[in-house]
Scaffold this motif. Structure first.
Motif, PDB file in Angstrom:
ATOM      1  N   ILE A   1     106.795 -27.959 -48.373  1.00  0.00           N
ATOM      2  CA  ILE A   1     108.323 -28.242 -49.113  1.00  0.00           C
ATOM      3  C   ILE A   1     109.108 -28.807 -47.978  1.00  0.00           C
ATOM      4  O   ILE A   1     109.807 -29.988 -48.217  1.00  0.00           O
ATOM      5  CB  ILE A   1     108.655 -27.271 -49.883  1.00  0.00           C
ATOM      6  CG1 ILE A   1     107.940 -27.175 -51.296  1.00  0.00           C
ATOM      7  CG2 ILE A   1     110.277 -27.623 -50.458  1.00  0.00           C
ATOM      8  CD1 ILE A   1     108.212 -25.680 -51.826  1.00  0.00           C
ATOM      9  N   GLY A   2     109.268 -28.118 -46.658  1.00  0.00           N
ATOM     10  CA  GLY A   2     110.213 -28.585 -45.734  1.00  0.00           C
ATOM     11  C   GLY A   2     109.949 -29.894 -45.191  1.00  0.00           C
ATOM     12  O   GLY A   2     110.823 -30.540 -44.817  1.00  0.00           O
ATOM     13  N   GLN A   3     108.522 -30.248 -45.180  1.00  0.00           N
ATOM     14  CA  GLN A   3     108.299 -31.458 -44.595  1.00  0.00           C
ATOM     15  C   GLN A   3     108.284 -32.839 -45.712  1.00  0.00           C
ATOM     16  O   GLN A   3     108.728 -33.862 -45.145  1.00  0.00           O
ATOM     17  CB  GLN A   3     106.584 -31.422 -44.098  1.00  0.00           C
ATOM     18  CG  GLN A   3     106.290 -30.695 -43.072  1.00  0.00           C
ATOM     19  CD  GLN A   3     104.937 -30.563 -43.020  1.00  0.00           C
ATOM     20  OE1 GLN A   3     103.906 -31.420 -43.321  1.00  0.00           O
ATOM     21  NE2 GLN A   3     104.321 -29.536 -41.971  1.00  0.00           N
ATOM     22  N   LEU A   4     108.365 -32.332 -46.851  1.00  0.00           N
ATOM     23  CA  LEU A   4     108.335 -33.327 -47.687  1.00  0.00           C
ATOM     24  C   LEU A   4     109.666 -33.363 -48.637  1.00  0.00           C
ATOM     25  O   LEU A   4     109.749 -34.421 -49.277  1.00  0.00           O
ATOM     26  CB  LEU A   4     107.254 -33.352 -48.851  1.00  0.00           C
ATOM     27  CG  LEU A   4     105.920 -33.141 -48.325  1.00  0.00           C
ATOM     28  CD1 LEU A   4     104.894 -32.855 -49.465  1.00  0.00           C
ATOM     29  CD2 LEU A   4     105.557 -34.557 -47.346  1.00  0.00           C
ATOM     30  N   LEU A   5     110.344 -32.603 -48.157  1.00  0.00           N
ATOM     31  CA  LEU A   5     111.840 -32.761 -49.150  1.00  0.00           C
ATOM     32  C   LEU A   5     112.829 -33.860 -48.868  1.00  0.00           C
ATOM     33  O   LEU A   5     113.306 -34.568 -49.942  1.00  0.00           O
ATOM     34  CB  LEU A   5     112.941 -31.464 -48.543  1.00  0.00           C
ATOM     35  CG  LEU A   5     114.181 -31.198 -49.282  1.00  0.00           C
ATOM     36  CD1 LEU A   5     113.815 -30.901 -50.727  1.00  0.00           C
ATOM     37  CD2 LEU A   5     114.851 -29.975 -48.625  1.00  0.00           C
ATOM     38  N   LEU A   6     112.840 -34.498 -47.564  1.00  0.00           N
ATOM     39  CA  LEU A   6     113.624 -35.760 -47.517  1.00  0.00           C
ATOM     40  C   LEU A   6     113.071 -36.671 -48.255  1.00  0.00           C
ATOM     41  O   LEU A   6     113.535 -37.681 -49.003  1.00  0.00           O
ATOM     42  CB  LEU A   6     113.683 -35.815 -46.229  1.00  0.00           C
ATOM     43  CG  LEU A   6     114.615 -37.030 -45.697  1.00  0.00           C
ATOM     44  CD1 LEU A   6     115.957 -36.896 -46.051  1.00  0.00           C
ATOM     45  CD2 LEU A   6     114.702 -37.458 -44.114  1.00  0.00           C
ATOM     46  N   PRO A   7     111.681 -36.976 -47.990  1.00  0.00           N
ATOM     47  CA  PRO A   7     110.837 -38.105 -48.761  1.00  0.00           C
ATOM     48  C   PRO A   7     111.004 -37.957 -50.436  1.00  0.00           C
ATOM     49  O   PRO A   7     111.226 -38.859 -51.140  1.00  0.00           O
ATOM     50  CB  PRO A   7     109.429 -37.949 -48.466  1.00  0.00           C
ATOM     51  CG  PRO A   7     109.570 -37.512 -47.123  1.00  0.00           C
ATOM     52  CD  PRO A   7     110.533 -36.404 -47.195  1.00  0.00           C
ATOM     53  N   ALA A   8     111.098 -36.555 -50.835  1.00  0.00           N
ATOM     54  CA  ALA A   8     111.176 -36.217 -52.431  1.00  0.00           C
ATOM     55  C   ALA A   8     112.615 -36.430 -52.601  1.00  0.00           C
ATOM     56  O   ALA A   8     112.891 -37.015 -53.733  1.00  0.00           O
ATOM     57  CB  ALA A   8     110.696 -34.870 -52.377  1.00  0.00           C
ATOM     58  N   LEU A   9     113.675 -36.424 -51.715  1.00  0.00           N
ATOM     59  CA  LEU A   9     115.112 -36.622 -52.266  1.00  0.00           C
ATOM     60  C   LEU A   9     115.048 -38.137 -52.428  1.00  0.00           C
ATOM     61  O   LEU A   9     115.741 -38.825 -53.448  1.00  0.00           O
ATOM     62  CB  LEU A   9     116.006 -35.988 -51.018  1.00  0.00           C
ATOM     63  CG  LEU A   9     116.144 -34.734 -50.983  1.00  0.00           C
ATOM     64  CD1 LEU A   9     116.774 -34.066 -49.870  1.00  0.00           C
ATOM     65  CD2 LEU A   9     116.820 -34.102 -52.473  1.00  0.00           C
ATOM     66  N   THR A  10     114.474 -38.799 -51.394  1.00  0.00           N
ATOM     67  CA  THR A  10     114.545 -40.188 -51.588  1.00  0.00           C
ATOM     68  C   THR A  10     114.029 -40.680 -52.991  1.00  0.00           C
ATOM     69  O   THR A  10     114.557 -41.660 -53.863  1.00  0.00           O
ATOM     70  CB  THR A  10     113.895 -40.923 -50.472  1.00  0.00           C
ATOM     71  OG1 THR A  10     114.533 -40.702 -49.207  1.00  0.00           O
ATOM     72  CG2 THR A  10     113.984 -42.486 -50.844  1.00  0.00           C
TER      73      THR A  10
END
Length: 557
Positions: free
Chosen positions: A257-266
């Motif tokens: 989740i930490g790695q993918l949070l920024l792409p997910a927010l986008t």
């Protein structure tokens, strides 16, 4: 009723408004025939787009069609629009390509689930109206940028059978297109260009014969038949499953989740923006009932979560398919549900022939789709409107193509906001007015200053400088009857003006404070800055008489 019970009742009513109900199908008795026809029509239109967007994202055609089926049904049932059609879109593909390049195709499922949860939360928090703050030039610049990227993303599919599958180029569409052309396989490219040209020609000709003819589907069928009849090097979609995969929720450990949070927010931001814009446009196309933006976010979030459970990609409302739905007679949610069922039937019955479709044919469909996203009349209207809007449009488009979609929207909104604030600040007027009527000795020592228009942070300093620069006067009358918008900064500036003039021995009178400004002026200290409470007036003649009495006493001293 106790406070706790009232709170519970309000909470349930708020939650209930975000959930499906019988009210969603109140028109079904009158519209079901048109809905079925529209659903079949949209399903035919959506098939090549779903396959193409799945391939262009760096995933697979299977991911695209699974998303169109699962998300199409869930968004139709849980969403806030009666006519919205959801599924994979070109804008989402643009965001997914760099995610696939950085984190791998397997990460997209987790990103889809996380983004879905974020979008559901945004709907539950009632953030659906936020899209109304995006200016029209920014939306159109965003659309133009997406169209350019979608067009360029097809270039690798036309240059080599290897790169069509491998996705080895840069995540930037411009760089990837240049790289693919530089490394083009010229034994393959002519075949691919020919296939794309045939599809494009049929898509352009078909509507001229009859608008209901599905040019994209016919074009793909023709190219596929030719590719099967003639020995060609064209790369194809490949084998598709004959059923949907079994659902399972992707593992979401804290590190992932930490790695993918920024792409997910986008992804979540794009899904929310595109879906709400599409729903808003759809509501204006036909009398199908108003849309609920908060419920639309909840529905789109649930659709993405469901898509992730079946190995799909993020879903959004698709304006092109939604427009086809409305034009074909769709008026209730049955149409969008039918469209998804048509695609499911394709998977169950004809998945093998679909797997033989050349990728170059899908590239042709998406290239024409990209061109159709941009309307010359709209571009011309924006570029000839105002300089600020034209610059916001161009900046948004350039940043979209060069950097990132969400960054482009943020920069576009900020730029348009700065232009709007600057324009609004110029409407603030500061004028010295003459005393009407017969002049008497000492009138030259009275300055009547009319402040009109908006008075806020962007114009406060200019107003202060102009009024505080007055010289050779004993009394200043501030006329405020034409004052419009006032914020705390503007009100504080008025207090500063009064204090600065009074320190110089200039008496300040205020005339015409409007009732809507009275509370703010008292809280900020404008009225307390006056030397005497009698220096506040409701009419100009009384204020002038009082000013003359001050000047008379000064001259007599």
């Amino acid at each position: 009723m106790s406070p706790a019970r009232r709170f519970g009742a309000r909470a349930w009513a708020s939650t209930r408004a975000l959930l499906p109900g019988r009210r969603d199908y109140r028109m079904l008795g009158r519209t079901w025939r048109g809905d079925l026809i529209a659903g079949i029509t949209v399903g035919i239109v959506a098939l090549p787009l779903a396959l193409g967007f799945g391939v262009s994202s760096g995933l697979s055609a299977e991911a695209g069609i699974v998303t169109a089926i699962v998300a199409g049904i869930l968004a139709a049932v849980f969403g806030g629009s009666n006519v919205q059609v959801s599924g994979p879109t070109g804008a989402m593909v643009v965001v997914l390509v760099p995610i696939v390049a950085t984190h791998g195709a397997g990460a997209v499922v987790a990103v889809t689930a996380i983004a879905g949860i974020i979008v559901v939360a945004a709907g539950a928090l009632r953030l659906g109206r936020a899209v109304s703050f995006i200016p029209w030039p920014v939306i159109e610049g965003f659309t133009l940028g997406i169209a350019v990227i979608i067009f360029l993303q097809q270039v690798p599919l036309l240059t080599s059978a290897h790169t069509a599958h491998a996705g080895e180029h840069s995540s930037n569409a411009i760089i990837a297109a240049v790289q693919s052309v530089a490394a083009a396989d010229w034994s393959y490219t002519p075949w691919a260009l020919g296939a794309a040209a045939v599809v494009a020609a049929i898509m352009l000709i078909a509507p001229r014969i009859h608008r209901a003819i599905p040019g994209s589907l016919i074009g793909i069928a023709v190219v596929t038949a030719l590719a099967l009849a003639i020995s060609t090097p064209l790369a194809t979609i490949g084998a598709l499953p004959a059923s949907l995969p079994a659902p399972s929720f992707p593992p979401l450990d804290p590190a992932l989740i930490g790695q993918l949070l920024l792409p997910a927010l986008t992804v979540a931001a794009l899904a929310a923006i595109e879906s709400l814009l599409s729903a808003r446009v759809a509501a204006s196309l036909a009398d199908s009932g108003a849309y609920d933006p908060d419920r639309e976010l909840v529905g789109q979030g649930i659709a993405s979560i469901g898509s992730a459970m079946f190995g799909g990609m993020p879903a959004t409302g698709a304006i092109a398919r939604t427009a086809v739905n409305v034009r074909s007679g769709g008026r209730s949610r049955l149409a969008a549900i039918t469209h998804a069922l048509v695609l499911l039937l394709v998977v169950l019955v004809i998945s093998q022939p679909v797997g033989a479709i050349p990728l170059a044919a899908l590239a042709g469909v998406l290239m024409v789709t990209a061109v159709r996203m941009v309307h010359a009349s709209t571009v011309r209207a924006i570029l000839t409107s105002t300089r600020g809007d034209a610059i916001a449009f161009i900046v948004t488009a350039v940043v979209t193509v060069s950097f990132d979609l969400i960054v482009a929207v943020i920069i576009g909104v900020l730029f348009a906001g700065i232009i709007a604030v600057r324009s609004l600040s110029r409407q603030t007027g500061v004028r010295r007015q003459p005393i009407i009527g017969d002049a008497i000795d000492g009138d030259e020592r009275i300055a009547i200053i009319a402040i009109d228009g908006p008075l806020f942070f962007a114009s406060a300093d200019r107003v202060f400088e102009q009024v505080a620069a007055l010289t050779g006067v004993s009394v200043v009358v501030l006329r405020m009857s034409q004052l419009e918008l006032v914020d705390a900064t503007g009100a504080r500036m008025l207090a500063d003006i009064v204090q600065a003039l009074e320190r110089r021995g200039v008496t300040v009178l205020i005339k015409g404070v409007q009732p809507l400004h009275d509370g703010l002026f008292r809280r900020v200290g404008v009225l307390d800055s006056l030397r005497h409470h009698n220096h506040l007036f409701t009419d100009l003649p009384t204020a002038i008489a009082h000013a003359r009495s001050h000047v008379a006493r000064e001259l007599a001293a």
